[in-house]
Design a protein around this motif. Structure first.
Motif, PDB file in Angstrom:
ATOM      1  N   GLY A 169       0.777  -1.232   0.000  1.00 44.41           N
ATOM      2  CA  GLY A 169       0.000   0.000   0.000  1.00 44.41           C
ATOM      3  C   GLY A 169       0.807   1.280   0.000  1.00 44.41           C
ATOM      4  O   GLY A 169       0.283   2.338  -0.346  1.00 44.41           O
ATOM      5  N   LYS A 170       2.093   1.219   0.377  1.00 46.04           N
ATOM      6  CA  LYS A 170       2.897   2.436   0.404  1.00 46.04           C
ATOM      7  C   LYS A 170       3.573   2.741  -0.923  1.00 46.04           C
ATOM      8  O   LYS A 170       4.240   3.767  -1.061  1.00 46.04           O
ATOM      9  CB  LYS A 170       3.959   2.329   1.507  1.00 46.04           C
ATOM     10  N   SER A 171       3.414   1.871  -1.883  1.00 46.75           N
ATOM     11  CA  SER A 171       4.017   2.081  -3.198  1.00 46.75           C
ATOM     12  C   SER A 171       2.969   2.612  -4.169  1.00 46.75           C
ATOM     13  O   SER A 171       2.014   1.910  -4.516  1.00 46.75           O
ATOM     14  CB  SER A 171       4.614   0.772  -3.734  1.00 46.75           C
ATOM     15  N   GLY A 172       3.140   3.844  -4.600  1.00 47.40           N
ATOM     16  CA  GLY A 172       2.206   4.410  -5.567  1.00 47.40           C
ATOM     17  C   GLY A 172       2.238   3.691  -6.895  1.00 47.40           C
ATOM     18  O   GLY A 172       1.218   3.583  -7.582  1.00 47.40           O
ATOM     19  N   HIS A 173       3.411   3.154  -7.273  1.00 49.61           N
ATOM     20  CA  HIS A 173       3.514   2.428  -8.536  1.00 49.61           C
ATOM     21  C   HIS A 173       2.657   1.163  -8.514  1.00 49.61           C
ATOM     22  O   HIS A 173       1.931   0.869  -9.467  1.00 49.61           O
ATOM     23  CB  HIS A 173       4.977   2.060  -8.806  1.00 49.61           C
ATOM     24  N   ILE A 174       2.760   0.409  -7.406  1.00 51.23           N
ATOM     25  CA  ILE A 174       1.996  -0.829  -7.312  1.00 51.23           C
ATOM     26  C   ILE A 174       0.504  -0.531  -7.199  1.00 51.23           C
ATOM     27  O   ILE A 174      -0.334  -1.225  -7.792  1.00 51.23           O
ATOM     28  CB  ILE A 174       2.482  -1.676  -6.120  1.00 51.23           C
TER      29      ILE A 174
END
Length: 272
Positions: free
Chosen positions: A73-78
């Motif tokens: 959840g902390k990765s904007g890309h994912i």
């Protein structure tokens, strides 16, 4: 004896290589997933006013700490990639009617109109006039999700289809949408005002659409009539600075720049 000692040390060397490889993989995962980034409430910048106080009171989520989904959840890309895939399956399909408007230069502007599915909490007639992001239209997943939620809460929605963005609508003049042209959006708003003389308007713009709606409201005071408020989401402010930023490799910006440019090229070539 020396041969025996050399062979006995080899497993230890291999174990060290394995540990180093595992450590490297874990480091990459932590960096890519942005796991070390602390959670925090959003930073709010606003002028103290009755409207600002009302919004803060009505939307307590604005002052709460954002707790993202675990691990990814902390990765904007994912998050972007997952929504791009999962959104195709789970996003709703609201039923609307496509409207066609002939512009003074012969261009054919289109927008989709969605009626509310419940009564508005105030009992009033409120219409959201929505301008999507660059090269987008009413059939995009994020627009469908937004419209479905708005309909359930008693809002009528009118969504502009950027000129040339829909693959099944041919251009009838030698131009397509641009970053500063408000003609099509203005024509849609005028249609809503004439068709629903009792309705109040909430203006919503996503990304490029945020630039267009803010420009439209600032072009003439008459454009602000019957507008309750304007909401601009993820709007860009400086094209020149954005161009410099998108050419950087940090946070995969150049990769996203390539994807957006490639999408624009496909739209242009489809109308050649």
């Amino acid at each position: 004896m020396s041969t025996i000692l050399e062979t006995s040390e080899l497993p230890a060397v291999f174990d060290g290589v394995k540990l180093a490889a595992v450590a490297a993989v874990l480091y990459v995962i932590v960096r890519c997933l942005n796991l070390k980034s602390p959670t925090a409430p959003p930073e709010l910048i606003y002028q103290d006013s009755a409207l600002a106080r009302f919004l803060l009171k009505s939307c307590p989520l604005l002052t709460k700490e954002y707790v993202p989904p675990l691990i990814w959840g902390k990765s904007g890309h994912i998050q972007t990639a997952l929504y791009g895939k999962m959104g195709r399956v789970r996003s709703p399909h609201p039923n609307g009617h496509r409207k066609y408007l002939t512009m003074p230069d012969g261009a054919t502007a289109t927008f989709d109109l969605f009626e509310p599915r419940s009564e508005h909490c105030t009992g009033e007639d409120v219409t959201m006039v929505i301008c999507p992001g660059i090269a987008n239209h009413s059939e995009k997943q994020y627009i469908r999700t937004f419209v479905d939620y708005a309909q359930k809460n008693g809002y009528r929605c009118a969504v502009l289809n950027h000129l040339g963005a829909l693959p099944n609508i041919e251009l009838t003049s030698p131009r397509m949408f641009t970053y500063g042209c408000t003609w099509e959006f203005g024509a849609m708003v005028n249609y809503i005002k004439k068709t629903y003389p009792q309705t109040q308007l909430i203006v919503v713009g996503f990304s490029l659409g945020g630039n267009i709606v803010c420009k439209y409201l600032g072009e003439s005071q008459a454009n602000q009539e019957r507008v309750l408020c304007c909401v601009s989401l993820c709007q860009g402010y400086s094209a020149l600075r954005a161009q410099e930023t998108f050419m950087q490799w940090d946070h995969c910006r150049r990769f996203y720049n390539f994807l957006m440019a490639d999408n624009m090229k496909k739209i242009i070539l489809s109308h050649r």
